[in-house]
Design an enzyme around this catalytic site. Structure first.
Site, PDB file in Angstrom:
ATOM      1  N   SER A 184       6.808  -3.208  25.841  1.00  0.00           N
ATOM      2  CA  SER A 184       6.176  -2.872  24.705  1.00  0.00           C
ATOM      3  C   SER A 184       6.090  -3.594  23.424  1.00  0.00           C
ATOM      4  O   SER A 184       5.023  -3.511  22.528  1.00  0.00           O
ATOM      5  CB  SER A 184       6.918  -1.319  24.278  1.00  0.00           C
ATOM      6  OG  SER A 184       6.492  -0.550  25.568  1.00  0.00           O
ATOM      7  N   HIS A 236       8.682  -1.587  19.221  1.00  0.00           N
ATOM      8  CA  HIS A 236       7.393  -1.469  18.824  1.00  0.00           C
ATOM      9  C   HIS A 236       7.103  -2.077  17.641  1.00  0.00           C
ATOM     10  O   HIS A 236       6.320  -3.000  17.251  1.00  0.00           O
ATOM     11  CB  HIS A 236       6.775   0.071  18.999  1.00  0.00           C
ATOM     12  CG  HIS A 236       7.068   0.586  20.229  1.00  0.00           C
ATOM     13  ND1 HIS A 236       6.808   1.967  20.446  1.00  0.00           N
ATOM     14  CD2 HIS A 236       7.317  -0.030  21.386  1.00  0.00           C
ATOM     15  CE1 HIS A 236       6.834   2.298  21.760  1.00  0.00           C
ATOM     16  NE2 HIS A 236       7.209   1.064  22.276  1.00  0.00           N
TER      17      HIS A 236
END
Length: 328
Positions: A184, A236
């Site tokens: 991610s 993230h």
């Protein structure tokens, strides 16, 4: 039909058949003479992630290594040693946390006290479950293929890997008690690079406002999902920031200006040129990127806790509600 009508029709046909016009799946296009690259690195990344997940499941061997000691507690027993851990242990249909940790998952104690800095990179090739894997690989294909077509495998590969390490670094600074895995952070790095690429090459795009707000909405939604429990939003955010800065450095395009020698053919009158604001963005991004990684890595290997320097930052990864607790 008048001569003017014929000229307009010819110009329209020429514009529609111009091989240098590059349309993409995004809500904008650019006029460029750059060639399109054949994407192969992003597909190889997908294959590598899938292959790694198979290896992890083979090593996990739930029927033999299940801590609860009962074969029937594994999910999809017909898969044998590739069956999944019990859903109350891993609801994403994947291996145990101990297996992931053994094969390279990110864990603060291992990185800092056992000097296993390689986990900052290895963790982006591991996934917590098949649902996690499919979601990330679908996003990688949708985002990465277009970028590799336009900018080639070298630049996109560098952005993917460096942004992944950036996400891992920020995750380690703020999360100490849990492991972290997944691509991610690298994926958010590609999203960040798309945004900065649009900004630094602003003048050559059409429908630029629509493209900008589309990207902002996509990033905002994905970051909002990250405040749910068990989602590493620090990876993230770190990946996005690293990718955003890397986009200014690696995805800069020359702008075009037309010379006044109109007697020359159009291809000879168009001259590539970088604008002043592009140089400024490139320099500022390069400085911030080096400074950010230097500070982050020094803090990490000194064992500093990012939460000590930012008392509210833990809300960026999980917001407690009456439905869930962010303690674990």
């Amino acid at each position: 039909m008048s001569n003017q009508d014929l000229e307009r029709g010819a110009a329209k046909n020429q514009a529609n058949t111009n091989p240098n016009r590059n349309y993409s799946a995004s809500p904008y296009y650019i006029e460029t003479s750059e060639k399109q690259w054949t994407p192969w690195l992003i597909p190889m990344f997908v294959v590598a992630n899938v292959a790694m997940f198979i290896v992890v499941m083979y090593v996990n061997n739930c029927p033999t290594n299940n801590n609860r000691g009962s074969r029937d507690k594994c999910v999809a027993n017909f898969l044998g040693r590739f069956s999944f851990q019990p859903l109350n242990e891993n609801p994403l249909f994947g291996p145990s946390s101990s297996t992931l940790e053994k094969l390279g998952a990110l864990k603060w104690d291992r990185v800092v006290h056992q000097h296993q800095g390689w986990r900052l990179l290895s963790c982006i090739w591991l996934h917590a479950g098949i649902i996690h894997l499919l979601a990330n690989m679908l996003s990688l294909v949708l985002i990465g293929i277009r970028l590799e077509q336009q900018f080639g495998f070298v630049r996109i590969g560098i952005i993917y890997l460096v942004a992944g390490v950036g996400g891992s670094t920020m995750s380690s600074l703020f999360i100490r008690n849990n492991i972290s895995v997944g691509a991610s952070g690298a994926l958010f790095g590609l999203l960040g690079a798309m945004l900065s690429e649009l900004l630094t090459n602003w003048t050559i795009y059409t429908n630029k406002a629509a493209a900008f707000f589309t990207l902002i909405v996509i990033v905002a939604i994905n970051l909002a999902v990250g405040i749910l429990p068990h989602v590493d939003n620090f990876a993230h955010i770190g990946g996005f920031l690293a990718g955003f800065l890397l986009g200014f450095v690696f995805l800069i395009r020359p702008q075009f200006k037309w010379t006044e020698r109109h007697h020359l053919p159009p291809s000879a009158r168009r001259v590539s040129k970088y604008k002043t604001y592009q140089y400024i963005l490139w320099l500022a991004a390069a400085i911030l990127l080096v400074a950010g990684f230097t500070v982050g890595l020094v803090m990490l290997f000194r064992g500093e806790n990012g939460n000590d320097h930012c008392s509210w930052c833990h809300y960026l990864s999980c917001v407690p509600t009456s439905k869930w607790d962010c303690g674990n």
